[in-house]
Write a protein that holds these residues in place. Structure first.
Motif, PDB file in Angstrom:
ATOM      1  N   ASN A   1       0.711  -1.427   0.024  1.00 46.29           N
ATOM      2  CA  ASN A   1       0.025  -0.022   0.106  1.00 46.29           C
ATOM      3  C   ASN A   1       0.856   1.203  -0.085  1.00 46.29           C
ATOM      4  O   ASN A   1       0.221   2.234  -0.194  1.00 46.29           O
ATOM      5  N   GLY A   2       2.150   1.194   0.168  1.00 49.98           N
ATOM      6  CA  GLY A   2       2.922   2.342   0.220  1.00 49.98           C
ATOM      7  C   GLY A   2       4.275   2.076   1.014  1.00 49.98           C
ATOM      8  O   GLY A   2       4.445   1.309   1.540  1.00 49.98           O
ATOM      9  N   ILE A   3       4.752   3.541   1.118  1.00 51.20           N
ATOM     10  CA  ILE A   3       6.159   3.493   1.890  1.00 51.20           C
ATOM     11  C   ILE A   3       6.099   4.719   2.916  1.00 51.20           C
ATOM     12  O   ILE A   3       5.138   5.565   2.729  1.00 51.20           O
ATOM     13  N   SER A   4       6.492   4.364   4.015  1.00 53.55           N
ATOM     14  CA  SER A   4       6.324   5.404   5.352  1.00 53.55           C
ATOM     15  C   SER A   4       7.527   5.551   6.103  1.00 53.55           C
ATOM     16  O   SER A   4       8.244   4.578   5.820  1.00 53.55           O
ATOM     17  N   GLU A   5       7.799   6.609   6.456  1.00 55.08           N
ATOM     18  CA  GLU A   5       9.293   6.938   7.184  1.00 55.08           C
ATOM     19  C   GLU A   5       9.067   7.476   8.670  1.00 55.08           C
ATOM     20  O   GLU A   5       8.057   8.240   8.673  1.00 55.08           O
ATOM     21  N   GLY A   6       9.972   7.244   9.269  1.00 59.53           N
ATOM     22  CA  GLY A   6       9.900   7.633  10.763  1.00 59.53           C
ATOM     23  C   GLY A   6      11.440   8.279  10.926  1.00 59.53           C
ATOM     24  O   GLY A   6      12.354   7.670  10.444  1.00 59.53           O
ATOM     25  N   ASN A   7      11.751   9.544  11.487  1.00 57.28           N
ATOM     26  CA  ASN A   7      12.813  10.033  11.781  1.00 57.28           C
ATOM     27  C   ASN A   7      12.891  10.467  13.091  1.00 57.28           C
ATOM     28  O   ASN A   7      12.088  10.951  13.751  1.00 57.28           O
ATOM     29  N   PHE A   8      14.142  10.486  13.587  1.00 58.10           N
ATOM     30  CA  PHE A   8      14.653  10.917  14.846  1.00 58.10           C
ATOM     31  C   PHE A   8      15.959  11.635  14.774  1.00 58.10           C
ATOM     32  O   PHE A   8      16.707  11.121  14.097  1.00 58.10           O
ATOM     33  N   PHE A   9      16.336  12.566  15.768  1.00 59.76           N
ATOM     34  CA  PHE A   9      17.353  13.298  15.869  1.00 59.76           C
ATOM     35  C   PHE A   9      18.039  12.972  17.137  1.00 59.76           C
ATOM     36  O   PHE A   9      17.585  12.791  18.231  1.00 59.76           O
ATOM     37  N   VAL A  10      19.564  12.507  17.165  1.00 60.77           N
ATOM     38  CA  VAL A  10      20.263  12.439  18.125  1.00 60.77           C
ATOM     39  C   VAL A  10      21.245  13.683  18.549  1.00 60.77           C
ATOM     40  O   VAL A  10      21.771  14.313  17.651  1.00 60.77           O
ATOM     41  N   ASN A  11      21.007  14.161  19.705  1.00 63.05           N
ATOM     42  CA  ASN A  11      21.856  15.391  20.011  1.00 63.05           C
ATOM     43  C   ASN A  11      22.362  15.091  21.405  1.00 63.05           C
ATOM     44  O   ASN A  11      21.927  14.242  22.045  1.00 63.05           O
ATOM     45  N   MET A  12      23.372  15.887  21.792  1.00 62.86           N
ATOM     46  CA  MET A  12      24.087  15.620  23.078  1.00 62.86           C
ATOM     47  C   MET A  12      24.190  16.927  23.689  1.00 62.86           C
ATOM     48  O   MET A  12      24.526  17.887  23.060  1.00 62.86           O
TER      49      MET A  12
END
Length: 119
Positions: free
Chosen positions: A69-80
């Motif tokens: 049915n499609g493509i999906s993405e999840g993003n996250f950022f690592v910071n310190m």
């Protein structure tokens, strides 16, 4: 990441620091664990584990999942960020006579998303 897909997913991978990891891949700094089932129907969990977080790990990480049915993405950022007065020990300054001078850093990030037309 937790994701739900009905019909089932057919491709899953992580993009981390310009490298691609499939579930089950690992190197000296990253482990992409295999996909596990979640408690909700048609839902699963994918885990990307950073074995030792350093300033080199700062940046964006992307999880991609595809189904018919499609493509999906999840993003996250690592910071310190270091707290005021916090002392970072380098390997040169860690005393072997004081095992308490070493420390470990773990980051747990949970992001949940659904593929289009999941249910």
């Amino acid at each position: 990441m937790e994701f739900c897909a009905n019909p089932p997913y057919n491709k899953v991978f992580w993009i981390a620091k310009n490298k691609v990891y499939k579930p089950g891949d690992a190197d000296t700094t990253v482990i992409a664990y295999g996909i596990t089932n979640s408690s909700a129907p048609h839902c699963h969990q994918a885990v990307l584990f950073l074995t030792k977080v350093s300033t080199a790990d700062i940046g964006e990480y992307t999880f991609l999942v595809r189904s018919p049915n499609g493509i999906s993405e999840g993003n996250f950022f690592v910071n310190m960020t270091y707290a005021s007065g916090y002392v970072v020990h380098t390997e040169d300054t860690i005393s072997s006579s004081n095992p308490l001078s070493t420390f470990a850093k773990l980051i747990y990030i949970s992001v949940i998303f659904l593929l289009p037309n999941c249910y």
